[in-house]
Write a protein that holds these residues in place. Structure first.
Motif, mmCIF file in Angstrom:
data_model
loop_
_atom_site.group_PDB
_atom_site.id
_atom_site.type_symbol
_atom_site.label_atom_id
_atom_site.label_comp_id
_atom_site.label_asym_id
_atom_site.label_seq_id
_atom_site.Cartn_x
_atom_site.Cartn_y
_atom_site.Cartn_z
ATOM 1 N N PHE A 47 46.828 75.645 16.759
ATOM 2 C CA PHE A 47 46.321 77.008 16.598
ATOM 3 C C PHE A 47 47.515 77.912 16.317
ATOM 4 N N ILE A 48 47.406 78.737 15.266
ATOM 5 C CA ILE A 48 48.506 79.621 14.889
ATOM 6 C C ILE A 48 47.972 81.045 14.798
ATOM 7 N N GLU A 49 48.503 81.930 15.650
ATOM 8 C CA GLU A 49 48.054 83.314 15.721
ATOM 9 C C GLU A 49 48.595 84.140 14.553
ATOM 10 N N ASN A 50 48.292 85.430 14.538
ATOM 11 C CA ASN A 50 48.610 86.326 13.418
ATOM 12 C C ASN A 50 50.092 86.617 13.229
ATOM 13 N N ASP A 51 50.775 87.035 14.283
ATOM 14 C CA ASP A 51 52.170 87.462 14.168
ATOM 15 C C ASP A 51 53.101 86.274 14.398
ATOM 16 N N VAL A 52 52.963 85.274 13.521
ATOM 17 C CA VAL A 52 53.764 84.056 13.606
ATOM 18 C C VAL A 52 54.367 83.797 12.238
ATOM 19 N N VAL A 53 55.656 83.449 12.224
ATOM 20 C CA VAL A 53 56.324 83.087 10.977
ATOM 21 C C VAL A 53 56.902 81.693 11.154
ATOM 22 N N VAL A 54 56.527 80.794 10.239
ATOM 23 C CA VAL A 54 57.010 79.419 10.238
ATOM 24 C C VAL A 54 57.811 79.222 8.959
ATOM 25 N N GLY A 55 59.058 78.774 9.081
ATOM 26 C CA GLY A 55 59.921 78.574 7.926
ATOM 27 C C GLY A 55 59.546 77.352 7.112
ATOM 28 N N ASP A 56 60.451 76.906 6.261
ATOM 29 C CA ASP A 56 60.246 75.751 5.389
ATOM 30 C C ASP A 56 60.583 74.453 6.126
ATOM 31 N N ARG A 57 59.884 73.386 5.743
ATOM 32 C CA ARG A 57 60.133 72.026 6.245
ATOM 33 C C ARG A 57 60.004 71.928 7.765
ATOM 34 N N VAL A 58 59.081 72.666 8.327
ATOM 35 C CA VAL A 58 58.837 72.646 9.771
ATOM 36 C C VAL A 58 57.736 71.638 10.070
ATOM 37 N N THR A 59 57.913 70.880 11.147
ATOM 38 C CA THR A 59 56.878 69.971 11.632
ATOM 39 C C THR A 59 56.362 70.498 12.957
ATOM 40 N N VAL A 60 55.050 70.669 13.041
ATOM 41 C CA VAL A 60 54.394 71.061 14.290
ATOM 42 C C VAL A 60 53.404 69.947 14.616
ATOM 43 N N LYS A 61 53.708 69.166 15.648
ATOM 44 C CA LYS A 61 52.871 68.034 16.012
ATOM 45 C C LYS A 61 51.589 68.513 16.709
ATOM 46 N N SER A 62 50.690 67.584 16.974
ATOM 47 C CA SER A 62 49.352 67.892 17.484
ATOM 48 C C SER A 62 49.381 68.599 18.841
ATOM 49 N N GLY A 63 48.382 69.448 19.040
ATOM 50 C CA GLY A 63 48.172 70.082 20.338
ATOM 51 C C GLY A 63 49.073 71.251 20.645
ATOM 52 N N VAL A 64 49.607 71.912 19.613
ATOM 53 C CA VAL A 64 50.529 73.027 19.820
ATOM 54 C C VAL A 64 49.857 74.333 19.412
ATOM 55 N N GLN A 65 50.062 75.374 20.220
ATOM 56 C CA GLN A 65 49.597 76.714 19.882
ATOM 57 C C GLN A 65 50.810 77.599 19.650
ATOM 58 N N LEU A 66 50.793 78.298 18.523
ATOM 59 C CA LEU A 66 51.875 79.222 18.177
ATOM 60 C C LEU A 66 51.326 80.635 18.323
ATOM 61 N N TRP A 67 51.787 81.346 19.346
ATOM 62 C CA TRP A 67 51.254 82.651 19.707
ATOM 63 C C TRP A 67 52.034 83.779 19.043
ATOM 64 N N ASP A 68 51.412 84.968 19.013
ATOM 65 C CA ASP A 68 52.044 86.161 18.431
ATOM 66 C C ASP A 68 53.467 86.334 18.944
ATOM 67 N N GLY A 69 54.376 86.667 18.015
ATOM 68 C CA GLY A 69 55.769 86.916 18.349
ATOM 69 C C GLY A 69 56.683 85.724 18.129
ATOM 70 N N LEU A 70 56.132 84.580 17.719
ATOM 71 C CA LEU A 70 56.946 83.379 17.552
ATOM 72 C C LEU A 70 57.509 83.286 16.141
ATOM 73 N N ARG A 71 58.787 82.919 16.048
ATOM 74 C CA ARG A 71 59.474 82.723 14.774
ATOM 75 C C ARG A 71 60.128 81.349 14.788
ATOM 76 N N LEU A 72 59.671 80.459 13.904
ATOM 77 C CA LEU A 72 60.259 79.136 13.748
ATOM 78 C C LEU A 72 61.011 79.131 12.431
ATOM 79 N N GLU A 73 62.319 78.960 12.476
ATOM 80 C CA GLU A 73 63.110 78.950 11.242
ATOM 81 C C GLU A 73 62.991 77.597 10.538
ATOM 82 N N ASP A 74 63.668 77.450 9.407
ATOM 83 C CA ASP A 74 63.596 76.235 8.592
ATOM 84 C C ASP A 74 64.012 74.998 9.383
ATOM 85 N N ASP A 75 63.351 73.865 9.053
ATOM 86 C CA ASP A 75 63.725 72.536 9.550
ATOM 87 C C ASP A 75 63.561 72.366 11.065
ATOM 88 N N VAL A 76 62.684 73.139 11.666
ATOM 89 C CA VAL A 76 62.407 73.017 13.101
ATOM 90 C C VAL A 76 61.396 71.889 13.322
#
Length: 160
Positions: A47-76
């Motif tokens: 689940f990915i909320e509204n105020d979330v930025v995910v960079g390039d080449r990011v892997t998010v495995k199963s069962g993860v919630q990304l809440w407002d205010g989260l910033r994942l840079e490239d290659d995370v």
């Protein structure tokens, strides 16, 4: 190979900002304000909320919630069932005026089942061990484990 993102028929993707060659698997919900970069892999049951930025080449495995205010840079890398939080004092039906921003810097990895408290910064190429509880900032290339997470070494020392 198409540059278009792949979005599984059973995903609910409301955002128009999904990068090229990104894969979004079944039972993923992405709200309209989220921005997902190129070449990402968003695994099932995320689940990915509204105020979330995910960079390039990011892997998010199963069962993860990304809440407002989260910033994942490239290659995370975010392992399965990692828990991000965005409210230090949560109460039912009481929301802060703004959520603290949490940063996971370029190339950092977070092991499965780790918990990340709001407003922390995980430094570039840092490693968070499985099940760790991150309560404060993690230095670049630091390897942290435990609850609360403590530095046990640095990625450079291991040739990583």
């Amino acid at each position: 190979m198409s540059d278009q993102p792949y979005i599984h028929a059973l995903a609910d993707v409301q955002s128009l900002r999904i990068g090229e060659r990104t894969r979004v698997w079944q039972f993923v919900v992405i709200l309209p304000g989220a921005a997902i970069g190129d070449d990402c892999n968003i695994c099932s049951h995320c689940f990915i909320e509204n105020d979330v930025v995910v960079g390039d080449r990011v892997t998010v495995k199963s069962g993860v919630q990304l809440w407002d205010g989260l910033r994942l840079e490239d290659d995370v890398f975010v392992g399965p069932n990692v828990t991000f939080t965005n409210d230090r004092f949560p109460r039912s039906r009481e929301h802060p005026g703004a959520f603290p921003q949490t940063y996971v810097r370029r190339g950092a990895s977070i092991g499965g089942g780790a918990t990340i408290l709001p407003g922390v910064e995980i430094g570039e190429r840092a490693m968070v061990g499985a099940g760790a509880v991150v309560t404060r900032d993690v230095a670049p290339r630091a390897i942290v484990v435990g609850s609360p997470a403590k530095v046990i070494g640095y990625a450079d020392a291991l040739g990583s």
